[in-house]
Design an enzyme around this catalytic site. Structure first.
Site, PDB file in Angstrom:
ATOM      1  CE  LYS A  10      -0.612  -9.980  -4.835  1.00 50.15           C
ATOM      2  NZ  LYS A  10      -0.317 -10.191  -3.389  1.00 50.15           N
ATOM      3  CE1 TYR A  50      -2.932  -5.716  -1.532  1.00 50.08           C
ATOM      4  CE2 TYR A  50      -1.713  -4.358  -3.080  1.00 50.08           C
ATOM      5  CZ  TYR A  50      -2.261  -5.582  -2.721  1.00 50.08           C
ATOM      6  OH  TYR A  50      -2.154  -6.666  -3.565  1.00 50.08           O
ATOM      7  CG  ASN A 113       1.215 -13.431  -2.518  1.00 51.11           C
ATOM      8  OD1 ASN A 113       1.076 -12.502  -3.300  1.00 51.11           O
ATOM      9  ND2 ASN A 113       0.566 -13.510  -1.372  1.00 51.11           N
ATOM     10  CG  HIS A 116      -5.464  -9.002  -5.012  1.00 51.45           C
ATOM     11  ND1 HIS A 116      -5.355  -8.733  -3.671  1.00 51.45           N
ATOM     12  CD2 HIS A 116      -6.722  -8.650  -5.379  1.00 51.45           C
ATOM     13  CE1 HIS A 116      -6.509  -8.221  -3.240  1.00 51.45           C
ATOM     14  NE2 HIS A 116      -7.349  -8.153  -4.259  1.00 51.45           N
ATOM     15  CD  GLU A 127      -9.820  -5.839  -3.693  1.00 47.56           C
ATOM     16  OE1 GLU A 127      -9.447  -5.841  -2.510  1.00 47.56           O
ATOM     17  OE2 GLU A 127      -9.864  -6.885  -4.390  1.00 47.56           O
TER      18      GLU A 127
HETATM   19  P1  GDP Z   1      -4.108 -12.442   0.727  1.00 49.81           P
HETATM   20  O1  GDP Z   1      -5.549 -12.064   0.916  1.00 49.81           O
HETATM   21  O2  GDP Z   1      -3.886 -13.929   0.675  1.00 49.81           O
HETATM   22  O3  GDP Z   1      -3.494 -11.751  -0.475  1.00 49.81           O
HETATM   23  O4  GDP Z   1      -3.311 -11.961   2.016  1.00 49.81           O
HETATM   24  P2  GDP Z   1      -3.437 -10.683   2.980  1.00 49.81           P
HETATM   25  O5  GDP Z   1      -4.716  -9.930   2.709  1.00 49.81           O
HETATM   26  O6  GDP Z   1      -3.172 -11.141   4.364  1.00 49.81           O
HETATM   27  O7  GDP Z   1      -2.198  -9.770   2.555  1.00 49.81           O
HETATM   28  C1  GDP Z   1      -2.230  -9.001   1.373  1.00 49.81           C
HETATM   29  C2  GDP Z   1      -0.901  -9.132   0.682  1.00 49.81           C
HETATM   30  O8  GDP Z   1       0.103  -8.565   1.518  1.00 49.81           O
HETATM   31  C3  GDP Z   1      -0.425 -10.570   0.429  1.00 49.81           C
HETATM   32  O9  GDP Z   1      -0.983 -11.159  -0.724  1.00 49.81           O
HETATM   33  C4  GDP Z   1       1.074 -10.376   0.298  1.00 49.81           C
HETATM   34  O10 GDP Z   1       1.435  -9.886  -1.003  1.00 49.81           O
HETATM   35  C5  GDP Z   1       1.339  -9.274   1.322  1.00 49.81           C
HETATM   36  N1  GDP Z   1       1.774  -9.842   2.591  1.00 49.81           N
HETATM   37  C6  GDP Z   1       1.053 -10.540   3.500  1.00 49.81           C
HETATM   38  N2  GDP Z   1       1.815 -10.904   4.549  1.00 49.81           N
HETATM   39  C7  GDP Z   1       3.055 -10.433   4.294  1.00 49.81           C
HETATM   40  C8  GDP Z   1       4.298 -10.488   4.992  1.00 49.81           C
HETATM   41  O11 GDP Z   1       4.410 -11.058   6.099  1.00 49.81           O
HETATM   42  N3  GDP Z   1       5.366  -9.865   4.399  1.00 49.81           N
HETATM   43  C9  GDP Z   1       5.261  -9.212   3.205  1.00 49.81           C
HETATM   44  N4  GDP Z   1       6.363  -8.619   2.679  1.00 49.81           N
HETATM   45  N5  GDP Z   1       4.117  -9.144   2.517  1.00 49.81           N
HETATM   46  C10 GDP Z   1       3.032  -9.740   3.051  1.00 49.81           C
END
Ligand code: GDP
Length: 138
Positions: A10, A50, A113, A116, A127
């Site tokens: 990222k 997304y 973070n 992905h 994807e």
């Molecule tokens: P992942 O599968 O571990 O990547 O997590 P998710 O599918 O739940 O979320 C997708 C992405 O959205 C995450 O990797 C983060 O970059 C972002 N994200 C998730 N939760 C939050 C949040 O509470 N705040 C913000 N700003 N971004 C978030």
């Protein structure tokens, strides 16, 4: 169970100079790189990628961030790729990520973070197809 997954390094990790270290961790964990691209998403492209998260409160923040700078996209191959790569990257929130994971080492927050990783075989295929043509896979 499929043997392929999709990843992005990222914009935060690219900005912080971690591309090389993250690719090293991916290779050391036994993943083979099938396709690799250095590119930048437009905001509409990030919204499309997304779209499953479009109802979430952080959608705007996420898509702004993901289009804020270049990323590295890749298709990776290994037995049990999706699950093993989720283990390698660690929890979404780096504060909860295990030692030895990519997010523990390089993520700065739950939003920014570092990497992905696809969450299912079906999404890995979708994807990967979003970024790569058949001619770009080896
Ligand atoms: P992942 O599968 O571990 O990547 O997590 P998710 O599918 O739940 O979320 C997708 C992405 O959205 C995450 O990797 C983060 O970059 C972002 N994200 C998730 N939760 C939050 C949040 O509470 N705040 C913000 N700003 N971004 C978030």
């Amino acid at each position: 169970m499929s043997n392929r997954t999709f990843t992005m390094i990222k914009p935060d990790a690219v900005r912080n100079g971690h591309i090389g270290n993250i690719l090293q961790m991916i290779n050391a964990a036994g993943f083979k790189i099938i396709a690799l691209k250095y590119t930048q998403l437009s905001t509409p492209q990030a919204e499309k990628f997304y779209e499953v998260h479009s109802e979430r409160g952080f959608f705007g923040e996420l898509t702004q961030f993901m289009s804020s700078g270049p990323i590295v996209a890749a298709i990776l191959e290994k037995e049990n790729a999706v699950a093993d790569f989720r283990t390698l990257i660690g929890a979404t929130d780096p504060a909860k990520a295990d030692e030895g994971t990519i997010r523990k080492a390089y993520a700065t927050s739950i939003g920014e973070n570092a990497v992905h990783g696809s969450d299912s075989d079906e999404n890995a295929a979708i994807e990967g197809n979003f970024f790569f043509s058949g001619l770009e896979r080896f």
